[in-house]
Enzyme design. Structure first.
Site, PDB file in Angstrom:
ATOM      1  N   ASP A 282     -13.922  -7.028   1.169  1.00 52.00           N
ATOM      2  CA  ASP A 282     -12.544  -6.817   1.622  1.00 52.00           C
ATOM      3  C   ASP A 282     -11.558  -6.961   0.453  1.00 52.00           C
ATOM      4  O   ASP A 282     -11.493  -8.020  -0.176  1.00 52.00           O
ATOM      5  CB  ASP A 282     -12.247  -7.860   2.713  1.00 52.00           C
ATOM      6  CG  ASP A 282     -10.971  -7.579   3.473  1.00 52.00           C
ATOM      7  OD1 ASP A 282     -10.262  -6.631   3.116  1.00 52.00           O
ATOM      8  OD2 ASP A 282     -10.698  -8.334   4.427  1.00 52.00           O
ATOM      9  N   GLY A 323      -8.586   2.150   3.561  1.00 52.27           N
ATOM     10  CA  GLY A 323      -8.472   3.605   3.381  1.00 52.27           C
ATOM     11  C   GLY A 323      -7.846   4.040   2.070  1.00 52.27           C
ATOM     12  O   GLY A 323      -7.690   5.239   1.809  1.00 52.27           O
ATOM     13  N   ASP A 344      -6.125  -3.012  10.064  1.00 47.94           N
ATOM     14  CA  ASP A 344      -6.846  -3.741  11.113  1.00 47.94           C
ATOM     15  C   ASP A 344      -6.520  -3.212  12.510  1.00 47.94           C
ATOM     16  O   ASP A 344      -5.357  -3.125  12.882  1.00 47.94           O
ATOM     17  CB  ASP A 344      -6.471  -5.230  11.050  1.00 47.94           C
ATOM     18  CG  ASP A 344      -6.901  -5.876   9.755  1.00 47.94           C
ATOM     19  OD1 ASP A 344      -7.215  -5.141   8.797  1.00 47.94           O
ATOM     20  OD2 ASP A 344      -6.900  -7.107   9.684  1.00 47.94           O
TER      21      ASP A 344
HETATM   22  C1  GAL Z   1      -8.540  -8.262   6.689  1.00 50.51           C
HETATM   23  C2  GAL Z   1      -9.639  -7.374   7.244  1.00 50.51           C
HETATM   24  C3  GAL Z   1     -10.071  -7.959   8.567  1.00 50.51           C
HETATM   25  C4  GAL Z   1     -10.563  -9.372   8.367  1.00 50.51           C
HETATM   26  C5  GAL Z   1      -9.516 -10.216   7.638  1.00 50.51           C
HETATM   27  C6  GAL Z   1     -10.051 -11.572   7.235  1.00 50.51           C
HETATM   28  O1  GAL Z   1      -8.125  -7.753   5.463  1.00 50.51           O
HETATM   29  O2  GAL Z   1      -9.162  -6.065   7.387  1.00 50.51           O
HETATM   30  O3  GAL Z   1     -11.077  -7.146   9.147  1.00 50.51           O
HETATM   31  O4  GAL Z   1     -11.751  -9.332   7.626  1.00 50.51           O
HETATM   32  O5  GAL Z   1      -9.052  -9.571   6.489  1.00 50.51           O
HETATM   33  O6  GAL Z   1      -9.100 -12.335   6.554  1.00 50.51           O
END
Ligand code: GAL
Length: 531
Positions: A282, A323, A344
């Site tokens: 991430d 993306g 998200d």
């Molecule tokens: C976001 C991600 C989520 C989740 C979250 C955790 O950036 O898109 O799916 O993993 O971080 O902090």
């Protein structure tokens, strides 16, 4: 309108209108701040007063017949693995247990436990296709189904399926919560339909300011909620399931926990030693120059992709960078099997997310899947507050739309609600073998929208046996009847039509079929040429 704008008067001729519905919808830029103030709104009425009616109540109707007592195998027909790597697979089958499993053509490097149907060992050293037949029998009957293990470079020949901790546990995730989810995946029957990854999201490493973050050798440390990662993955594996982990290429994860920058090789190796089978990577705090050139976006992902590919362990690689830089165009080049195509889903409507993800259909295929994020039905914690679980704010028909849309988009099927509060209805939506069969079809094509009006849209997905799946989604505010023509589906001649949610044949039809869509409803069909 935007806040602060001057009031506008809206005139609408209501002559002849029998039902008038005032609707607030998304303004197309996410659902944040979308609301309506019906300030001083009024109807000037002549004749009889209009009557206020309640919105129709959607009942939780279970459409799918429960599976019978006889065994029914639900495995995808192909499965990808790299040569000579640890292998674990629980043959998915519904039916009454005890059940006895057998495998014809089992490679020598693999072992079957006939009582549980769990395959363990290492994948063959030699690349190639290993054709097997799975067999399952119990007191009520037997079933068999082919399974082809493809030993080569491509993982995730069909979209990965499982559960992720984020939307229910957030920073409350623990070892116990993960074990509980693995238990529930088997006990609920989800594993009998092919759900197999049990994935920890953010918040398992040390939080910022909670030093030390790493041991003397630079190895990443877990926080107190994860005392024994190897013990945890052993537990998940003992059920024939696979385990997933999460980190970021930046210095900190999105929730402010230690991540990978500068320790990529070491961390990946540790994840493999711990026994993880899936990595979500991430973006979070990763920083690039203002230029934001494509290679800047690709760099951290290519680095990790190369490392993962060379590990002595299959680790499905899930990019999460919302993306940026049109990730669907290069995700496969950096050795990923799936990539999030946007932000998200917890912050937007599932329909907006799905419709956006539909645009990238051309880039999906076996081993490369567009990921529109998780399936949020059942008990889910509010993303804005990282809240405790509560019934999600969707109607029953929207549950069906959610699952249908993810299926048609050949999306990874990851549930992220509470595994311990799966009611019959939610479970039934998650576990229809024919619906999942469309998602797991080995042609691996993502469905495309062939018709879209203000009131409904139609997606079609070609399937390996020459038939097609078609999903018709009601996006209007009333129930409606829609005629779907063979012309729009790209079909000719008489077609046998099957209703996939009800698992019922609808007979043969010429030229078109009329479907009834309840409010928020969906109809999922499979059409094959009737000879
Ligand atoms: C976001 C991600 C989520 C989740 C979250 C955790 O950036 O898109 O799916 O993993 O971080 O902090």
């Amino acid at each position: 309108m935007k806040g602060g704008q001057k009031a506008k008067s809206v005139k609408l001729t209501t002559t002849g209108i029998q039902i008038l519905i005032l609707v607030v919808t998304s303004a197309g830029d996410g659902i944040d701040y979308d609301h309506a103030d019906w300030a001083n709104a009024k109807f000037d009425v002549t004749g009889p007063m209009p009557e206020a009616i309640d919105a129709p109540v959607e009942e939780k109707v279970i459409l799918t017949p429960r599976p019978g007592p006889a065994p029914k195998l639900n495995n995808p027909l192909v499965f990808g693995t790299r040569p000579g790597n640890p292998f674990i697979y629980r043959i998915p089958a519904t039916g009454t247990r005890p059940m006895t499993f057998a495998v014809e053509g089992l490679p020598k490097t693999l072992k079957l436990d006939p009582a549980s149907g769990i395959l363990t060992g290492t994948s063959p050293d030699t690349r190639g296709e290993y054709a097997m037949v799975f067999k399952a029998g119990n007191a009520s009957g037997q079933d068999e189904r082919p399974f082809k293990l493809v030993v080569g470079d491509t993982l995730a020949l069909t979209p990965p399926m499982g559960w992720n901790s984020w939307y229910i546990h957030y920073n409350r995730v623990t070892d116990a919560g993960m074990r509980e989810a693995a238990d529930a995946m088997v006990a609920s029957g989800m594993a009998d339909y092919g759900y197999m990854y049990v994935n920890i999201d953010d918040c398992w490493s040390k939080k910022r300011k909670d030093e030390p973050y790493r041991d003397n050798c630079g190895g990443i440390l877990t926080n107190e909620k994860f005392p024994d990662m190897k013990g945890l993955t052993d537990y998940i594996h003992s059920k024939g399931l696979r385990a997933g982990i999460y980190t970021s290429p930046g210095p900190w994860t999105c929730a402010g926990y230690m991540s990978t920058l500068g320790y990529e090789q070491l961390d990946a190796q540790r994840f493999a030693e711990w026994g993880f089978d899936f990595l979500k990577y991430d973006w979070c705090t990763y920083e690039i120059s203002d230029e934001k050139a494509l290679h800047d976006y690709m760099k951290p992902y290519a680095l990790m992709g190369e490392i993962l590919k060379n590990l002595k362990r299959d680790m499905v690689y899930n990019l999460c960078q919302y993306g940026m830089g049109n990730v669907w165009e290069w995700g496969a080049k950096v050795e990923a099997q799936t990539w999030r195509t946007m932000g998200d889903v917890g912050f937007m409507s599932f329909l907006d997310a799905g419709l956006e993800n539909c645009q990238y259909a051309a880039y999906a295929g076996p081993g490369r899947w567009n990921d529109p994020d998780y399936i949020l039905i059942g008990w889910v914690g509010d993303a804005r507050k990282m809240g405790e679980g509560a019934p999600v704010n969707l109607t029953p028909n929207q549950y069906y739309q959610y699952m249908s849309l993810w299926t048609m988009m050949a999306s990874p099927l990851f549930f992220s609600g509470d595994m311990t509060r799966l009611d019959d209805f939610t479970l039934n939506v998650l576990c229809n073998a024919e619906i999942i069969g469309v998602n797991q079809d080995i042609l691996g094509r993502q469905g495309v929208i062939v018709t879209q009006t203000e009131d409904y849209f139609v997606i079609t997905k070609p399937l390996a046996d020459g038939s097609i799946a078609a999903g018709v989604f009601n996006t209007s505010v009333v129930e409606q009847s829609v005629r779907v023509s063979w012309k729009e589906l790209g079909l000719k001649g008489r077609q046998s039509v099957r209703d996939l949610w009800r698992q019922q044949d609808l007979g043969t039809h010429k030229n078109s079929i009329d479907v009834k869509l309840p409010l928020h409803g969906v109809v999922m069909l499979r059409l094959s040429s009737a000879k």
